[in-house]
Design an enzyme around this catalytic site. Sequence first.
Site, PDB file in Angstrom:
ATOM      1  N   GLU A  49       0.875  -1.170   0.000  1.00 54.49           N
ATOM      2  CA  GLU A  49       0.000   0.000   0.000  1.00 54.49           C
ATOM      3  C   GLU A  49       0.908   1.214   0.000  1.00 54.49           C
ATOM      4  OE1 GLU A  49      -3.793  -1.726   2.586  1.00 54.49           O
ATOM      5  OE2 GLU A  49      -2.666   0.010   3.312  1.00 54.49           O
ATOM      6  N   ASP A  60      -6.221   8.916  10.081  1.00 55.49           N
ATOM      7  CA  ASP A  60      -4.923   8.394  10.480  1.00 55.49           C
ATOM      8  C   ASP A  60      -4.469   8.971  11.810  1.00 55.49           C
ATOM      9  OD1 ASP A  60      -3.926   6.572   8.394  1.00 55.49           O
ATOM     10  OD2 ASP A  60      -4.294   8.296   7.100  1.00 55.49           O
TER      11      ASP A  60
END
Lengths: 275, 403
Positions: A49, A60
């Site tokens: 990724e 995040d």
Amino acid sequence: MSRLAATFAKLSAEGRAGLVTYVMAGDPDAATAQAIVDGLPAAGADVIELGLPFSDPMADGPAIQAAGLRALAQGASTRGTLDILRAFRAKDRTTPVVLMGYFNPIYIYGPERFCKDAAAAGADGLIVVDLPPEEDSELRPYAKAAGLDLVRLATPTTDDKRLPVVLEGASGFLYYVAVLGVTGTKSAAAGDVQAAVARIKRHTKLPVAVGFGIKTPDGAAAIAKHADAAVVGSALVQTVADAIAAKSDPVAPLHALVRALSAAVRGARAKSSAA
Amino acid sequence: MTALNSFRAGPDERGHFGIFGGRYVAETLMPLILDVERAYEAAKKDPAFQAELDRYLKDYVGRPSPLWFAERLTAELGGAKVYFKRDELNHTGSHKINNTMGQILLAKRMGKTRIIAETGAGQHGVATATVCALFGLKCVVYMGATDIERQAPNVFRMKMLGAEVRPVTSGTGTLKDALNDALRDWVANVEDTFYIIGTVAGPHPYPAMVRDFQSVIGREARAQMLEAEGRLPDLLVACIGGGSNAMGLFHPFLDDREVAMDAVEAAGLGLGTGKHAASLQGGKPGVLHGNRTYLLMDDDGQIQEAHSISAGLDYPGIGPEHAWLHEIKRVNYVAATDEDAIEGFKLCARTEGILPALEPAHALAHVARIAPKMSKDKIVVMNLCGRGDKDIFALAERLGVKL
């Protein structure tokens, strides 16, 4: 067969889970990030990724946000991310790469052009964290036309009623967010993950990768017993931050952690059947 | 009037105003957002909910706020008659409590026990901390470290009200980052937590819900104006950061075609300097914090820092309904600089005996510009949405005065 499908078929044939590694494109700078990405397959990553840097990554935690800001401070961009991918793809034709990020930079790049350019650079799929199925109509047709898998996220709050909404149009694999929270904070209990994967498998034939909160080889092994793949991101990105703090090169320690994670993931099911 | 040619019919069922708005959130939040929407739709239809809200607004907040004819200001400007909608007289000193009162009643209805909020100037934080104290709910306010420094009085107020103020150092440490951190908190505490967003932005249903709660300003102003002058005003003026006080004043008038509307963005050091907070005049459409709207960003889609003397306008985005009203040209979006706002502040203090907050001081600057050009039979209503007590330290420093 797409690279993602081929990879998960191979993993299934080998009777083991895969290791999905997340790194931030351009962190700490373009050249070092290139060396990091280029070495991931040899270190044991089955799927990569590649994070698209964004100034405001709301889903995040601190580690990945800091990585994105480090990259942006060194001039990283959506275009620069595709450059890293293109250079990687020239050397590696088999490891799937999924671009993971937020919608605004893609929207500004132009969703159609982005999908074409990403596919041409060698991307296999997209994960757009803040683009739920209800809003992805302006990306989905272009991703499909470019042959990119659209990887969707399911979470502990995605109940049986909502799961079909998430799965409709999803391809490549399903990314199960194992904890309520942002990346790299809490860790999930293995029992919860087992039940969640089983629940999702009742709804789809897609492989299920499990991530958020997996920090150590042991943690990855626990997930790999039940999921088709374990995703590790914040812990890898943190090795970059630690190396910078120690004024040392991040490439070797990051790859060392990937090797340890890979060994743990590969051994997870063998160990559980022996035990 | 049919809903089809009404400016007040939006958003559609997915929260879109034209191409703006929507629900751009991570999957963890999606089921919650849908819950909030269902609960709000049910509350809206429940007369008991509305009656309870009305009672709190009247007896606790102090509504209706007066509509004041600013006679000396009008005489000094020498043009249109200027009225102030005096939402600075609300309990807690700004319009923000209209919304926090509505949302906390909804949170209670949903059985939530913990409240989170983001704040820039601290007015929304104070209004949230206040209703949390009133109802005995735990309150966590996210505030940029930079803003904590320039809005010390409000930080102290929030703490005295029992709220925990969490400094946000991530990103640029301002309002946008406080929003990011509040969203992160919500993702991690979905079971017991309700997020009280302070402006007409965020994922659907927030822009519509906050607008509905703030529309009490415009509904009152409309009735008060009809009583005072027997007709509707010619022009409405309000400052705009995220845009909740402007939307609250404007929305009930949107279908009155004879009423013009000017919303004043913060031009900071000047629109040409790159140091401003004027998303509509200096930004372009993008996606942030759950909605599509005009944003300040670079060519790569990275969000840029806003700049304004007023912490409450210092946000690189704007509510999606404003983005839509801008594109269809129903509302006229203008700007005032930091300097203009300081002059507006002084003018209001000197002529009307009211210290306005630096946010509505931007609106005052525009009124001072435009009223003299209008004839004396015209009427302007400006939303005086906050009082300036919180700003005296920042202003004194700016003017070189030691307190």
